[in-house]
Design an enzyme around this catalytic site. Sequence first.
Site, short mmCIF file in Angstrom:
data_model
loop_
_atom_site.label_atom_id
_atom_site.label_comp_id
_atom_site.label_asym_id
_atom_site.label_seq_id
_atom_site.Cartn_x
_atom_site.Cartn_y
_atom_site.Cartn_z
CG ASP A 8 -57.14 54.79 14.97
OD1 ASP A 8 -57.35 54.97 16.19
OD2 ASP A 8 -57.10 55.72 14.15
CG ASP A 46 -60.09 57.52 12.52
OD1 ASP A 46 -59.75 58.51 13.16
OD2 ASP A 46 -59.94 57.39 11.29
CG HIS A 48 -64.01 60.07 11.06
ND1 HIS A 48 -63.28 61.09 11.63
CD2 HIS A 48 -63.10 59.22 10.52
CE1 HIS A 48 -61.98 60.86 11.44
NE2 HIS A 48 -61.85 59.73 10.78
CG HIS A 61 -61.92 56.32 7.14
ND1 HIS A 61 -61.68 57.42 6.34
CD2 HIS A 61 -61.32 56.59 8.33
CE1 HIS A 61 -60.97 58.30 7.02
NE2 HIS A 61 -60.74 57.83 8.23
CE LYS A 86 -57.29 58.11 16.61
NZ LYS A 86 -57.60 58.22 15.17
CB CYS A 127 -53.87 57.23 13.72
SG CYS A 127 -55.17 58.15 12.85
#
Length: 181
Positions: A8, A46, A48, A61, A86, A127
């Site tokens: 990340d 990351d 999302h 974020h 993820k 993470c």
Amino acid sequence: MKALIVVDVQNDFCPGGALGVKDGNKIVPIINGLTQEFDLVVASRDWHPEETVHFDNWPVHCVQGTEGAEFHPELSTRKFDKVFDKGTGNKDDGYSAFEATNKNLNEFLKGKGVDEVYICGLTTEFCVKSTAMDALSNGYKTFLFTDAIAPVNNEPGDEEKALDDMQEAGVIFLTSKIVLR
Ligand code: VGL
């Protein structure tokens, strides 16, 4: 077989980002050096959706496709063999790189004969720690580059606790000096 896992290193976790952590950018040159020293390098992002229960606990974020979700501009991605996304669902925190949904990290590593993983990136308590714990449970000898991570430190002492938890679980600490000179 060893693999480097770069967790990340995205704009939103670096200073100026939505969830920017102090010195998040300072680890970038170290990680760039590390990527040169491993035959297998994987990275996580990351990634999302715009709406997710994850944002009940965090500022918005790393929304898929936004600038905040891009890797830090100075991060050298050339040596990345594969990127694992993820937190892609709307009920899914996706802290660990082993929870990637585009491809299964454990199967990928096992398929390459990996038995040792070396972890660096952001953020120490979330993470990075989740990835390290999952690496141990999946049977990898697990190393952490302690000079190539950075914490959120929501509360003072959070970083120390995360480091203690990882060490107690069996994560082996080292610094980049062992591989870079
Ligand atoms: C992370 C907080 C919230 C991380 C992700 O990448 O460590 N931290 N979401």
